[in-house]
Design an enzyme around this catalytic site. Sequence first.
Site, PDB file in Angstrom:
ATOM      1  NE  ARG A 183      -3.488   2.762   1.032  1.00  0.00           N
ATOM      2  CZ  ARG A 183      -4.683   2.684   1.623  1.00  0.00           C
ATOM      3  NH1 ARG A 183      -5.259   1.517   1.821  1.00  0.00           N
ATOM      4  NH2 ARG A 183      -5.311   3.772   2.005  1.00  0.00           N
TER       5      ARG A 183
ATOM      6  CG  ASP B 289       4.870 -10.480  -2.138  1.00  0.00           C
ATOM      7  OD1 ASP B 289       3.663 -10.722  -1.899  1.00  0.00           O
ATOM      8  OD2 ASP B 289       5.293 -10.199  -3.279  1.00  0.00           O
TER       9      ASP B 289
ATOM     10  CG  ASN C  74      -1.366  -8.422  -3.920  1.00  0.00           C
ATOM     11  OD1 ASN C  74      -0.206  -8.667  -3.616  1.00  0.00           O
ATOM     12  ND2 ASN C  74      -2.236  -7.961  -3.038  1.00  0.00           N
TER      13      ASN C  74
ATOM     14  CB  THR D  71     -16.078  -5.400  -0.264  1.00  0.00           C
ATOM     15  OG1 THR D  71     -16.929  -4.366  -0.769  1.00  0.00           O
ATOM     16  CG2 THR D  71     -15.638  -6.245  -1.430  1.00  0.00           C
TER      17      THR D  71
ATOM     18  CB  SER E 116     -14.343  -2.321  -9.377  1.00  0.00           C
ATOM     19  OG  SER E 116     -13.899  -2.998  -8.205  1.00  0.00           O
TER      20      SER E 116
ATOM     21  CE1 TYR F  69     -10.822  -4.869  -2.808  1.00  0.00           C
ATOM     22  CE2 TYR F  69     -12.686  -3.408  -3.168  1.00  0.00           C
ATOM     23  CZ  TYR F  69     -11.920  -4.194  -2.322  1.00  0.00           C
ATOM     24  OH  TYR F  69     -12.261  -4.309  -0.997  1.00  0.00           O
ATOM     25  CG  HIS F  70     -15.960  -4.197  -5.536  1.00  0.00           C
ATOM     26  ND1 HIS F  70     -15.708  -2.981  -6.125  1.00  0.00           N
ATOM     27  CD2 HIS F  70     -16.188  -3.936  -4.228  1.00  0.00           C
ATOM     28  CE1 HIS F  70     -15.797  -2.013  -5.206  1.00  0.00           C
ATOM     29  NE2 HIS F  70     -16.079  -2.571  -4.047  1.00  0.00           N
TER      30      HIS F  70
ATOM     31  CE  LYS G 257     -11.906  -7.751  -0.317  1.00  0.00           C
ATOM     32  NZ  LYS G 257     -10.656  -7.868   0.473  1.00  0.00           N
TER      33      LYS G 257
ATOM     34  CB  VAL H 265     -13.728   1.694   7.082  1.00  0.00           C
ATOM     35  CG1 VAL H 265     -13.432   2.025   8.540  1.00  0.00           C
ATOM     36  CG2 VAL H 265     -14.063   0.210   6.933  1.00  0.00           C
TER      37      VAL H 265
ATOM     38  CG  ASN I 151     -11.595   8.455   5.897  1.00  0.00           C
ATOM     39  OD1 ASN I 151     -12.483   8.662   6.722  1.00  0.00           O
ATOM     40  ND2 ASN I 151     -10.774   7.425   5.972  1.00  0.00           N
TER      41      ASN I 151
ATOM     42  CB  VAL J 283     -21.543  14.245  -5.453  1.00  0.00           C
ATOM     43  CG1 VAL J 283     -22.686  13.283  -5.714  1.00  0.00           C
ATOM     44  CG2 VAL J 283     -21.494  14.655  -3.989  1.00  0.00           C
TER      45      VAL J 283
END
Length: 395
Positions: free
Chosen positions: A36, A75, A132, A158, A193, A195-196, A199, A225, A254, A268
């Site tokens: 990260r 790793d 990854n 998620t 996506s 990424y999703h 998951k 979060v 955030n 937005v």
Amino acid sequence: MSHILILGGDGYLGWPTAMYFSSRGYQVTVVDNYFRRNSCVELDVGMLYPVPSLQERAKIWSEQTGREIKVVIADLTDPESMRSLFDGRTGYSFALDHSFTGIPDTVMHYAEQPSAPYSLINYKYANITLANNLLVTNNLLFALRDFSRETHIIHIGTMGEYGTPNIDIEEGWLDIEHKGRTDRFLFPRQASSLYHTTKIMDTDLMWFGVRMWDLKVTDLMQGPVYGIETEESVVDDRLKTIFNYDEIFGTIVNRFITQAVVGYPLTVYGQGGQTRGYLNIKDTLQCVHRSEITPAKPGELRIFNQIMETFSANELAEKTRRVGNRLGYDVRIDHLENPRKEAEEHYYNPTYQGLIDIGVEPHFLTDEVMEEMFRVVQQYQSNIRKDVIFKGITW
Ligand SMILES: NC(=O)c1ccc[n+]([C@@H]2O[C@H](COP(=O)([O-])OP(=O)(O)OC[C@H]3O[C@@H](n4cnc5c(N)ncnc54)[C@H](O)[C@@H]3O)[C@@H](O)[C@H]2O)c1
């Protein structure tokens, strides 16, 4: 006391989790390869404040509390690095003193590339995300199969796995009646996506491990979060978790608060009716703690929806504007052309009762909670780089 192994222990959620369990007397080992942090440097996205290395943080923690968090830099896409954490032979054994014993009772799997926009920058970042995330998960499953089937996996999934279906979202499973017969299946998933998508594949890999090898798995379908401070971080400023406010790694609350502080109109996307479930970082810690205390059984894939309340993007923007204006900021809202391919108005009714049933007491996104975040962000206002807030990664 139980031994907790946290994969991805340098991350936004991993480090606070490590301190949370350490402060409660658990033996804690964290593993990370700085994926990260290195990605933030590579992609030139600013963090709100500098964060000491994982080893330095463990040292500060030990000085402040007298407790030890073991650090392993590795790793986890490398199967041997992963296996060495469970076979009682290498890996963290080099970092162990004799007070740490045996194989972990619980492994918390956070070690993934966690950003949807990152996964869609281009084919290269898509490949990095797929390789990854899936290799880490698969390496973990085989290490447990071969060395430690008793270890309970707590994985952070998620809510994005479900997408935005036009029916109520159940907690992971759906009973289907078809031509007079019934069976129970994983709730239909439809990621927005890559990424999703990883998951979803994680869940499928873990479901395979549960069916074939009787592994014990809790998969927490977490929403975005928000938050900075946790009970444990307030003892020393240098123990604050990493905080991103950019489009790639910053989560929406955030980001909005940081944008408000620096006078950048809240971004937005489109009409802003996109509704999601959210939770405070303090509740992530509670959720994994309650899941650890009441583990899944051998051969069980237990799924909880890890959110505490739902908001649309418009509601979050309005809330940020209201609180920001009260604190003296001139907060504006901008409806940008949506860079993502997603429904901007949709039905959204997820169930999220399971974690409450095992003892989680939710924190909600009150104006006071937002004000507290504004105050922390304000302290670092001079570090905020406007140029990294929005780069417009398109789907
Ligand atoms: N933060 C959120 O709002 C949120 C929401 C839903 C789900 N999640 C999930 O929760 C988990 C933790 O998220 P986060 O926000 O803390 O992300 P993060 O990026 O801050 O933490 C993940 C950590 O894992 C490490 N890592 C990644 N690949 C690794 C590898 N191959 N070997 C060793 N370490 C590796 C990274 O360096 C990082 O420190 C992720 O799986 C993410 O998908 C997060």
